[in-house]
Design a protein around this motif. Structure first.
Motif, PDB file in Angstrom:
ATOM      1  N   GLN A 162     -39.984  18.059   5.644  1.00 41.69           N
ATOM      2  CA  GLN A 162     -39.508  17.594   4.330  1.00 41.69           C
ATOM      3  C   GLN A 162     -40.235  16.323   3.908  1.00 41.69           C
ATOM      4  O   GLN A 162     -40.494  16.125   2.722  1.00 41.69           O
ATOM      5  CB  GLN A 162     -37.997  17.284   4.327  1.00 41.69           C
ATOM      6  CG  GLN A 162     -37.104  18.378   4.843  1.00 41.69           C
ATOM      7  CD  GLN A 162     -36.813  18.159   6.320  1.00 41.69           C
ATOM      8  OE1 GLN A 162     -37.712  18.309   7.153  1.00 41.69           O
ATOM      9  NE2 GLN A 162     -35.579  17.837   6.649  1.00 41.69           N
ATOM     10  N   GLU A 165     -43.688  17.228   2.734  1.00 45.07           N
ATOM     11  CA  GLU A 165     -43.668  17.784   1.371  1.00 45.07           C
ATOM     12  C   GLU A 165     -43.505  16.691   0.325  1.00 45.07           C
ATOM     13  O   GLU A 165     -44.132  16.738  -0.730  1.00 45.07           O
ATOM     14  CB  GLU A 165     -42.542  18.804   1.236  1.00 45.07           C
ATOM     15  CG  GLU A 165     -42.454  19.730   2.446  1.00 45.07           C
ATOM     16  CD  GLU A 165     -42.790  21.167   2.157  1.00 45.07           C
ATOM     17  OE1 GLU A 165     -42.136  21.745   1.295  1.00 45.07           O
ATOM     18  OE2 GLU A 165     -43.723  21.699   2.788  1.00 45.07           O
ATOM     19  N   ARG A 166     -42.659  15.701   0.643  1.00 44.66           N
ATOM     20  CA  ARG A 166     -42.472  14.577  -0.285  1.00 44.66           C
ATOM     21  C   ARG A 166     -43.794  13.856  -0.514  1.00 44.66           C
ATOM     22  O   ARG A 166     -44.149  13.518  -1.634  1.00 44.66           O
ATOM     23  CB  ARG A 166     -41.464  13.574   0.282  1.00 44.66           C
ATOM     24  CG  ARG A 166     -40.048  14.054   0.334  1.00 44.66           C
ATOM     25  CD  ARG A 166     -39.307  13.790  -0.969  1.00 44.66           C
ATOM     26  NE  ARG A 166     -39.137  12.393  -1.264  1.00 44.66           N
ATOM     27  CZ  ARG A 166     -39.815  11.719  -2.192  1.00 44.66           C
ATOM     28  NH1 ARG A 166     -40.736  12.336  -2.901  1.00 44.66           N
ATOM     29  NH2 ARG A 166     -39.594  10.461  -2.410  1.00 44.66           N
ATOM     30  N   ASP A 169     -46.189  16.082  -2.463  1.00 47.83           N
ATOM     31  CA  ASP A 169     -45.771  16.147  -3.868  1.00 47.83           C
ATOM     32  C   ASP A 169     -46.211  14.883  -4.612  1.00 47.83           C
ATOM     33  O   ASP A 169     -46.637  14.952  -5.772  1.00 47.83           O
ATOM     34  CB  ASP A 169     -44.244  16.292  -3.977  1.00 47.83           C
ATOM     35  CG  ASP A 169     -43.767  17.708  -3.684  1.00 47.83           C
ATOM     36  OD1 ASP A 169     -44.606  18.636  -3.705  1.00 47.83           O
ATOM     37  OD2 ASP A 169     -42.566  17.885  -3.426  1.00 47.83           O
TER      38      ASP A 169
END
Ligand code: ATP
Length: 228
Positions: A162, A165-166, A169
């Protein structure tokens, strides 16, 4: 297409002493683009980023930044032209708080807009943040200087999915503001989901280049062909 590439390499070669690592590298990254650099361990990905950043002198070929030759410019002068390099080590100041770190680069809390979770950590020492928070801070500090080109090596190494992904992004969102990004990332799936194009580096040569979306449904082929 008249806009010059943020960075372009032509016939670039580099290595360490008598050891040649990179050969005949042709590559261009345009403003607003995220280009993934994939390849097995030891292929030369870090060496390529360090050469483009100006930390390693090429033994052949040319590098251009925003249309101007910079082949022999040292890293600090490329930095002045808008290049930001985030290498494998964490680019934070462990003894400073988040607030002090931001102040050091002339930024305030607004530099954390991509990472709102860090605004609750302003008084925390950077060195005591989690690994993911440290990388978010490192990216925020780099972005606070308004780079035009980001060269990123393994930003999410060892971090939870996670968090990875942050970070990716945030990299994508940064590119969407016009910044050019070339990044090395172990997790091909995560990076291809956010990249425009991917290059594969194998034994010092770029052996494949295509839109990232073409690899996404064929990740197993990618791994079998190139990543081991
Ligand atoms: P990894 O994913 O393992 O970091 P990489 O694709 O980034 O791999 P590089 O770190 O660029 O690959 O290394 C490419 C080659 O250059 C390897 O054979 C490595 O042993 C060699 N190499 C890297 N740094 C040096 C150095 N400082 N001196 C001599 N050889 C080096």
């Amino acid at each position: 297409d008249d806009v010059p590439a943020a960075i372009a390499a032509d016939g670039l070669a580099a290595g360490y002493g008598a050891v040649d690592v990179l050969r005949a590298i042709d590559l261009a990254v345009r403003p607003g683009e995220v280009v993934a650099l994939l390849g097995p361990n030891g292929a030369g990905k870090t060496t390529l980023l360090r050469t483009l950043a100006g930390y390693l002198r090429p033994t052949a070929g040319e590098v251009r930044l925003f249309g101007d030759t910079c082949t022999r410019l040292p890293a600090y002068r490329r930095c002045r032209r808008g290049v930001s390099f985030l290498g494998e080590e964490r680019h934070i100041f462990p003894g400073l708080t988040v607030r002090q770190s931001l102040r050091l680069v002339g930024a305030d809390h607004t530099a954390l807009h991509l990472f709102p979770e860090l605004t609750g950590r302003m008084r925390h020492r950077a060195g005591l943040l989690s690994g993911g928070e440290q990388q978010m801070l490192a990216l925020a500090l780099a972005l606070a200087r308004r780079p035009r080109l980001l060269l990123i090596d393994e930003l999410s190494l060892g971090l939870a999915p996670q968090v990875r992904e942050r970070l990716l992004d945030a990299v994508r969102a940064t590119a969407d503001t016009g910044v050019a990004v070339l990044l090395v990332e172990q997790n091909a799936k995560a990076v291809l989901a956010r990249a425009d194009r991917a290059h594969v580096l194998r034994r010092g040569e770029l052996v494949d280049e295509r839109p990232a979306a073409q690899w996404l449904p064929r990740l197993e082929d990618l791994a079998a062909l190139y990543l081991s």
